[in-house]
Design a protein around this motif. Structure first.
Motif, PDB file in Angstrom:
ATOM      1  N   LEU A 249       0.932  -1.255   0.047  1.00  0.00           N
ATOM      2  CA  LEU A 249       0.074   0.127   0.088  1.00  0.00           C
ATOM      3  C   LEU A 249       0.861   1.399  -0.102  1.00  0.00           C
TER       4      LEU A 249
ATOM      5  N   ILE B 259       0.864   5.477   0.706  1.00  0.00           N
ATOM      6  CA  ILE B 259       0.167   6.494   1.469  1.00  0.00           C
ATOM      7  C   ILE B 259       0.634   7.718   1.054  1.00  0.00           C
TER       8      ILE B 259
ATOM      9  N   ALA C  11      -0.135  11.977   2.067  1.00  0.00           N
ATOM     10  CA  ALA C  11      -0.840  13.191   2.477  1.00  0.00           C
ATOM     11  C   ALA C  11       0.088  14.446   2.470  1.00  0.00           C
TER      12      ALA C  11
ATOM     13  N   LYS D 201       5.119  10.836   1.737  1.00  0.00           N
ATOM     14  CA  LYS D 201       4.661   9.704   0.861  1.00  0.00           C
ATOM     15  C   LYS D 201       5.335   8.467   2.149  1.00  0.00           C
ATOM     16  N   ASN D 202       4.588   7.433   1.781  1.00  0.00           N
ATOM     17  CA  ASN D 202       5.142   6.406   2.545  1.00  0.00           C
ATOM     18  C   ASN D 202       4.586   4.974   1.775  1.00  0.00           C
TER      19      ASN D 202
ATOM     20  N   ALA E  34      -8.301  -1.587   7.393  1.00  0.00           N
ATOM     21  CA  ALA E  34      -7.454  -0.299   7.608  1.00  0.00           C
ATOM     22  C   ALA E  34      -7.464   0.735   6.523  1.00  0.00           C
TER      23      ALA E  34
ATOM     24  N   VAL F 149     -10.246   1.795   5.043  1.00  0.00           N
ATOM     25  CA  VAL F 149     -11.264   2.584   5.339  1.00  0.00           C
ATOM     26  C   VAL F 149     -10.947   3.715   6.701  1.00  0.00           C
TER      27      VAL F 149
ATOM     28  N   VAL G 146      -7.977   4.714   7.170  1.00  0.00           N
ATOM     29  CA  VAL G 146      -7.093   5.694   6.746  1.00  0.00           C
ATOM     30  C   VAL G 146      -7.507   6.733   5.854  1.00  0.00           C
TER      31      VAL G 146
ATOM     32  N   ASP H 174      -9.850   8.725   5.133  1.00  0.00           N
ATOM     33  CA  ASP H 174     -10.196  10.334   5.226  1.00  0.00           C
ATOM     34  C   ASP H 174      -8.937  11.149   5.783  1.00  0.00           C
ATOM     35  N   LEU H 175      -7.988  10.435   6.216  1.00  0.00           N
ATOM     36  CA  LEU H 175      -6.910  10.924   6.659  1.00  0.00           C
ATOM     37  C   LEU H 175      -5.989  11.321   5.621  1.00  0.00           C
TER      38      LEU H 175
ATOM     39  N   VAL I 179      -4.766   6.837  -0.174  1.00  0.00           N
ATOM     40  CA  VAL I 179      -4.214   5.678  -0.174  1.00  0.00           C
ATOM     41  C   VAL I 179      -4.020   5.057  -1.651  1.00  0.00           C
TER      42      VAL I 179
END
Lengths: 185, 215
Positions: free
Chosen positions: B77, B79, B81, B85-86, B167, B169, B171, B173-174, B177
């Motif tokens: 996955l 992410i 934001a 990035k991760n 998991a 779902v 994340v 909204d944060l 993904v």
């Protein structure tokens, strides 16, 4: 013939393991003891810009429901509260029922045992969610999620209840029927 | 009661099958491919042979083997934001608990989602390949098959997959993904693992291990 090990797979043979029920209760108790701190301590600690937010299993699910994710909240509540509690009840009930005959038919109890064995593993889902979240959400200062001490207790509780269910010898359920038939004949 | 000579008793034992779940004894009649023999008392499936089940299981096991290795290494996955990035692989997820007493949890998670499924696949191949090729069975095949069956409840790949959905779902909204290649590999993997378990007829494997065709 007359050998104490299985001629096919080499496993130790015993008609009925006399320690089966003792092991069931031992693991059952360990599981229950671990389940208490699993619900008291925080499962996740979420760090956002200025605040640290720690939530337990139930608080986490309630928070999800506030965000409108009712389905996910239901899955979490079901997997980490309903299934473990139902499992503690079911294993205890089965272990007691082989000693004290009950009105529930053998087939029903066998079905209950199968459900317990099958569904018990699904409690691990919360541990995996925590693992994924804490690996994924590591965004330096912006936000990071770390596992709390409850995670380890919860994992232990699931493992112990799985061992407890495996220690139960399902043939004990059917022995009562065989005994009763023997008496009437 | 008539007395049987020891050899008679052993011959008779070959005709009997005991339900592993409720201990009822039945006279054995091997069902045809696609049929199944179930216990009359507790309804457990005792024998459920299928045509070419061995080949199917081996094919699926090979696919699972490559998918597990791929899924473990490639990013799973990602992410994103506000410029941070991760990307994580499944191994990263399993090792998320590293540090302090949590290391136990890390090892357990890694075992449950990668190493136990991997070990089961290797054991299955080790046991079934000689059986399907009509060769005498591999050394310690019996111990290997027993271990593989004992590990069955501890292989939790499919549960991890559902965990992923939960998991995501949490994340979503944060942060934004994205799915890496490993995510799709893992999705296929779950389906294959379930298929593999449903093809496997334990009785047939044990029978073949005891009666190799060309011996």
């Amino acid at each position: 013939m007359g050998t104490p090990v299985c001629g096919r797979c080499g496993h130790k043979l015993a008609s009925r393991d006399p320690l089966s029920l003792q092991r069931v209760w031992a693991f059952w108790l360990m599981g229950l003891i671990c389940y208490i701190p699993a619900n008291i301590y925080p499962m996740l600690s979420t760090q956002t810009l200025f605040k640290v937010d720690e939530s337990t299993i139930i608080a986490g699910a309630v928070e999800l429901a506030h965000h409108g994710a009712f389905g996910i909240a239901a899955i979490i509540l079901f997997a980490s509260v309903v299934i473990p509690l139902a499992k503690f009840w079911a294993v205890a009930y089965l272990a007691i029922s082989v000693k004290n005959p009950t009105g529930v038919s053998n087939y029903r109890r066998q079905l209950l045992y199968e459900v317990v064995e099958y569904i018990g593993r699904w409690s691990m889902i919360d541990i995996f969610v925590v693992a994924i979240l804490s690996a994924l959400v590591q965004l330096k200062t912006l936000a990071s999620i770390n596992p709390g001490p409850a995670a380890i207790f919860f994992a232990l509780s699931v493992i112990f209840t799985m061992l407890s269910a495996q220690a139960f010898d399902s043939r004990l359920i059917w022995d009562i029927q065989a005994k009763e038939k023997g008496r009437t004949q | 009661m008539k007395d049987f000579a020891a050899t008679d008793a052993i011959d008779m034992l070959d005709d009997l099958i005991v339900c592993p779940q409720c201990d009822a004894v039945f006279r054995l009649k091997k069902p045809k491919n696609g049929e199944r023999a179930t216990c009359q008392r507790c309804h457990k499936a005792l024998i459920s042979p299928r045509r070419n089940a061995g080949l199917h299981i081996i094919a699926v096991a090979l696919a699972v083997l490559f998918l597990i290795i791929g899924a473990a290494v490639f990013p799973f996955l990602t992410i994103d934001a506000a410029g941070n990035k991760n990307a994580v692989s499944i191994l990263d997820a399993a090792l998320a608990f590293a540090g302090g007493p949590m290391i136990f949890l890390s090892l357990a998670t890694a075992a449950l989602i990668i190493f136990v499924p991997l070990l089961r696949v290797l054991l299955t191949l080790y046991v079934l390949v000689p059986v399907v090729l009509d060769r005498p069975h591999a050394r310690h095949a019996i111990v290997a098959f027993r271990l593989s069956e004992a590990l069955r409840p501890w292989s939790m790949a499919e549960i991890f997959a559902i965990g992923c959905a939960v998991a995501l779902v949490k994340v979503s909204d944060l942060a934004h993904v994205g799915f890496g290649p490993a995510f799709w590999m893992f999705g296929i993997l779950v389906v294959l693992v379930i298929a593999q378990d449903s093809f496997m007829c334990k009785w047939s494997v044990w029978y073949r291990l005891e009666h190799p065709r060309n011996s």
